[in-house]
Design a protein around this motif. Structure first.
Motif, PDB file in Angstrom:
ATOM      1  N   SER A 126       6.278   3.713  -1.060  1.00 30.66           N
ATOM      2  CA  SER A 126       5.996   4.331  -2.347  1.00 30.66           C
ATOM      3  C   SER A 126       6.791   3.657  -3.456  1.00 30.66           C
ATOM      4  N   SER A 157      -0.263   7.345   2.635  1.00 24.72           N
ATOM      5  CA  SER A 157      -1.457   8.191   2.618  1.00 24.72           C
ATOM      6  C   SER A 157      -2.704   7.453   2.124  1.00 24.72           C
ATOM      7  N   GLN A 158      -2.539   6.257   1.591  1.00 22.86           N
ATOM      8  CA  GLN A 158      -3.692   5.502   1.119  1.00 22.86           C
ATOM      9  C   GLN A 158      -4.333   4.717   2.273  1.00 22.86           C
ATOM     10  N   THR A 159      -5.399   3.994   1.963  1.00 28.49           N
ATOM     11  CA  THR A 159      -6.102   3.188   2.958  1.00 28.49           C
ATOM     12  C   THR A 159      -5.756   1.716   2.784  1.00 28.49           C
ATOM     13  N   SER A 177      -6.788   4.039   7.486  1.00 29.72           N
ATOM     14  CA  SER A 177      -6.587   5.147   6.561  1.00 29.72           C
ATOM     15  C   SER A 177      -5.266   5.886   6.830  1.00 29.72           C
ATOM     16  N   SER A 178      -4.873   6.683   5.854  1.00 30.55           N
ATOM     17  CA  SER A 178      -3.701   7.558   5.974  1.00 30.55           C
ATOM     18  C   SER A 178      -2.470   6.806   6.470  1.00 30.55           C
ATOM     19  N   VAL A 224       0.853  -1.177   0.000  1.00 33.25           N
ATOM     20  CA  VAL A 224       0.000   0.000   0.000  1.00 33.25           C
ATOM     21  C   VAL A 224       0.896   1.236   0.000  1.00 33.25           C
ATOM     22  N   LYS A 225       0.492   2.257  -0.717  1.00 39.54           N
ATOM     23  CA  LYS A 225       1.295   3.478  -0.777  1.00 39.54           C
ATOM     24  C   LYS A 225       0.964   4.392   0.397  1.00 39.54           C
ATOM     25  N   SER A 244      -6.721  -2.007   3.368  1.00 45.84           N
ATOM     26  CA  SER A 244      -7.957  -2.772   3.559  1.00 45.84           C
ATOM     27  C   SER A 244      -7.663  -4.266   3.520  1.00 45.84           C
ATOM     28  N   VAL A 301       3.987  -0.749   3.618  1.00 52.55           N
ATOM     29  CA  VAL A 301       3.606   0.591   3.169  1.00 52.55           C
ATOM     30  C   VAL A 301       4.848   1.263   2.605  1.00 52.55           C
ATOM     31  N   HIS A 330     -10.158  -1.502   7.834  1.00 55.68           N
ATOM     32  CA  HIS A 330      -9.745  -0.390   6.999  1.00 55.68           C
ATOM     33  C   HIS A 330      -8.919   0.553   7.867  1.00 55.68           C
TER      34      HIS A 330
END
Length: 120
Positions: free
Chosen positions: A120, A15-17, A85-86, A12-13, A19, A118, A83
């Motif tokens: 980028s 700032s994304q959520t 977030s951020s 996951v990148k 799940s 997490v 979930h």
């Protein structure tokens, strides 16, 4: 035999959520006196309880994560979901779904865990 299986993206990148879904077999996510939790373990660190959804659908969260966390369930699919977030790299961890007994708090069934990174 109760079995839990996590599923979701491994990456996951920031700032994304994030799940994740936990698919339950051998019992129902609405069974009385049982609750369904998410627990995570960052690399090299201890277990962190994130939150739980009780048999009546009420949710409780770790206060340090509450503003970013949501747990829900889908009885028709016998699943419950997380979930977050951020996300930041500090959210990189193995995420476990767990069944808890509501009377004792004992965690008697665990998924195998899902590593989510997490980056980028």
């Amino acid at each position: 035999q109760v079995q839990l299986q996590e599923s979701g993206p491994a990456l996951v990148k920031p700032s994304q959520t994030l799940s994740l879904t936990c698919t339950v077999s051998g019992t129902s996510v609405t069974t009385t006196y049982y609750a369904w939790s998410w627990i995570r373990q960052p690399p090299g660190k201890g277990l962190e309880w994130m939150g739980v959804i009780a048999d009546n659908g009420t949710t409780y969260y770790n206060s340090s994560l509450e503003s970013r966390t949501s747990i829900s369930r889908d009885p028709s699919k016998n699943q419950f979901s997380l979930h977050l977030s951020s996300v930041t790299p500090e959210d990189t961890a193995v995420y476990y779904c767990v069944r808890e007994r509501m009377d004792t708090g004992g965690m008697d069934s665990w998924g195998k865990g899902s590593l989510v990174s997490v980056s980028s």
